[in-house]
Write an enzyme that holds these catalytic residues in place. Structure first.
Site, PDB file in Angstrom:
ATOM      1  N   ARG A  41       0.825  -1.218   0.000  1.00  0.00           N
ATOM      2  CA  ARG A  41       0.000   0.000   0.000  1.00  0.00           C
ATOM      3  C   ARG A  41       0.858   1.266   0.000  1.00  0.00           C
ATOM      4  O   ARG A  41       0.679   2.151  -0.831  1.00  0.00           O
ATOM      5  CB  ARG A  41      -0.915   0.008   1.233  1.00  0.00           C
ATOM      6  N   ILE A  42       1.803   1.348   0.963  1.00  0.00           N
ATOM      7  CA  ILE A  42       2.590   2.584   1.077  1.00  0.00           C
ATOM      8  C   ILE A  42       3.575   2.689  -0.092  1.00  0.00           C
ATOM      9  O   ILE A  42       3.775   3.775  -0.657  1.00  0.00           O
ATOM     10  CB  ILE A  42       3.315   2.646   2.442  1.00  0.00           C
ATOM     11  N   ASP A  69       9.045  -6.664  -5.023  1.00  0.00           N
ATOM     12  CA  ASP A  69       8.096  -7.254  -4.073  1.00  0.00           C
ATOM     13  C   ASP A  69       8.029  -8.751  -4.347  1.00  0.00           C
ATOM     14  O   ASP A  69       8.200  -9.191  -5.488  1.00  0.00           O
ATOM     15  CB  ASP A  69       6.697  -6.641  -4.262  1.00  0.00           C
ATOM     16  N   ARG A 124      10.776   0.124   9.033  1.00  0.00           N
ATOM     17  CA  ARG A 124      11.213  -0.322  10.364  1.00  0.00           C
ATOM     18  C   ARG A 124      12.737  -0.235  10.433  1.00  0.00           C
ATOM     19  O   ARG A 124      13.436  -0.607   9.477  1.00  0.00           O
ATOM     20  CB  ARG A 124      10.768  -1.769  10.630  1.00  0.00           C
ATOM     21  N   GLU A 155      14.212   1.742  19.395  1.00  0.00           N
ATOM     22  CA  GLU A 155      13.453   2.972  19.672  1.00  0.00           C
ATOM     23  C   GLU A 155      12.965   2.940  21.112  1.00  0.00           C
ATOM     24  O   GLU A 155      12.555   1.871  21.576  1.00  0.00           O
ATOM     25  CB  GLU A 155      12.271   3.086  18.707  1.00  0.00           C
ATOM     26  N   HIS A 181       9.910   8.481  14.586  1.00  0.00           N
ATOM     27  CA  HIS A 181       8.791   7.594  14.232  1.00  0.00           C
ATOM     28  C   HIS A 181       7.448   8.349  14.260  1.00  0.00           C
ATOM     29  O   HIS A 181       6.527   7.983  14.993  1.00  0.00           O
ATOM     30  CB  HIS A 181       8.758   6.373  15.169  1.00  0.00           C
TER      31      HIS A 181
END
Ligand code: NAD
Length: 310
Positions: free
Chosen positions: A156-157, A176, A236, A265, A284
């Site tokens: 999606r992104i 992908d 990530r 994080e 983030h």
């Protein structure tokens, strides 16, 4: 009983937990330290988290828990196998941040290309383009039109990022494991990872964090990239071997990098990227415009409603 362990998604007070209040008795905690998780969940039926981990041990200790709603796309904070075994439903929110994160890719990339903040600071400091010390020489500008963006993870992104890149006149190479042929066009084609590394001027990371993607941006793969490549990471942190990226920025192999995420994080003081040249790091926040937080909370309520309805 519904317990929200990471209420900070509503922090600025611009949204509300009303939707959950219509479904049950709600207790909201802003953030939850690890040692308080079990106590705060208590005998709650449903637990809502963003960053707070729900481990095997927590699942074993909280016998009444039937549902964990993750207020995020990535659901690596929950031990899903243990939840499944205990008959606990886990939901995530795959779509809420697509526009926000793809827009953010370009916030990072355009900062690298234009240094708007630095040029503006110089004007406020009394400098203008006619001065000897014109900041242009310190912060040169770069065009995106005609350049190639390699998008790792064409979900999606990744696809939304590609549409913006194409509007800037960029060509897109997509990588992908699941290909959708209709997404290919004159300006967008799938390729294998080595082709993407070898031909991209900008590489944007959108694969989720899995065992096979962890550390995928490492010394060996950076060596396959074009000299002066730009790397953007809004997915990530552990996708990148941070020391390898620092070295590549130092040598100029990677011209610049922009990252909204880091391996650990909150960021640790000894994170090598804090010492890296031409590196932008943000905490983030790509997901967090009000519009997408509202979507996040509305979908979270909808998920729980569907669970309650069976
Ligand atoms: P998505 O599931 O729609 O897309 C991920 C794509 O990666 C899929 O097309 C999938 O086929 C592909 N993929 C998975 N494993 C692969 C592999 N090993 N090799 C190649 N391709 C692989 O997810 P999305 O909504 O596009 O989100 C992408 C990432 O963005 C997620 O990891 C999420 O954690 C992150 N994210 C970050 C923020 C932020 O605030 N920075 C916000 C939302 C999402």
């Amino acid at each position: 009983k519904i317990v929200i362990l990471d209420g900070y998604t509503e922090n600025p007070g611009d949204l509300s937990w009303e939707g959950f209040e219509n479904l049950g008795e709600v207790t909201v905690y802003d953030r939850t330290p690890v040692e308080k998780i079990v106590e705060r969940i208590g005998d709650a039926d449903a637990v809502i988290v963003n960053k707070t981990p729900i481990t095997k041990e927590t699942i074993a200790a909280c016998k009444n828990m039937k549902y964990v709603g993750v207020l995020a796309t990535g659901y690596n904070v929950v031990d899903v196998a243990a939840a499944k075994e205990a008959g606990i439903a886990v939901t995530n929110i795959p779509t809420y941040g697509t526009s926000a994160v793809s827009q953010y890719v370009f916030a990072l990339l355009l900062e690298i290309c234009h240094h708007v903040g630095a040029h503006s600071d110089s004007v406020f400091a009394g400098e203008w383009a006619s001065n000897q010390d014109w900041t242009y020489w310190k912060y040169p500008l770069m065009e995106l039109a005609g350049k190639t963006m390699g998008i790792m993870g064409f979900g999606r992104i990744g696809q939304a990022t590609a549409r913006i890149a194409q509007a800037f006149g960029m060509k897109v190479i997509a990588y992908d494991s699941y290909k959708i042929p209709e997404l290919e066009s004159d300006t967008c084609r799938y390729a294998d990872l080595d082709t993407l590394f070898g031909e991209s001027d900008v590489i944007s990371l959108h694969v989720p964090l899995f065992k096979e993607t962890e550390g995928i941006i490492n010394k060996a793969n950076i060596a396959k990239m074009k000299d002066g490549v730009i790397i953007i990471n809004t997915s990530r942190g552990p996708l990148i071997v941070e020391e390898d990226l620092r070295e590549a920025l130092e040598s100029g192999k990677v011209f610049a990098a922009g990252s909204d995420v880091v391996a650990t994080e909150p960021i640790k003081n000894d994170n090598p990227l804090l010492k890296a040249k031409n590196m932008i790091i943000t905490p983030h926040i790509a997901w967090a415009p009000k519009e997408s937080r509202k979507r996040l909370m509305d979908i979270a309520v909808d998920n729980l409603e569907k669970f309650v309805a069976g």
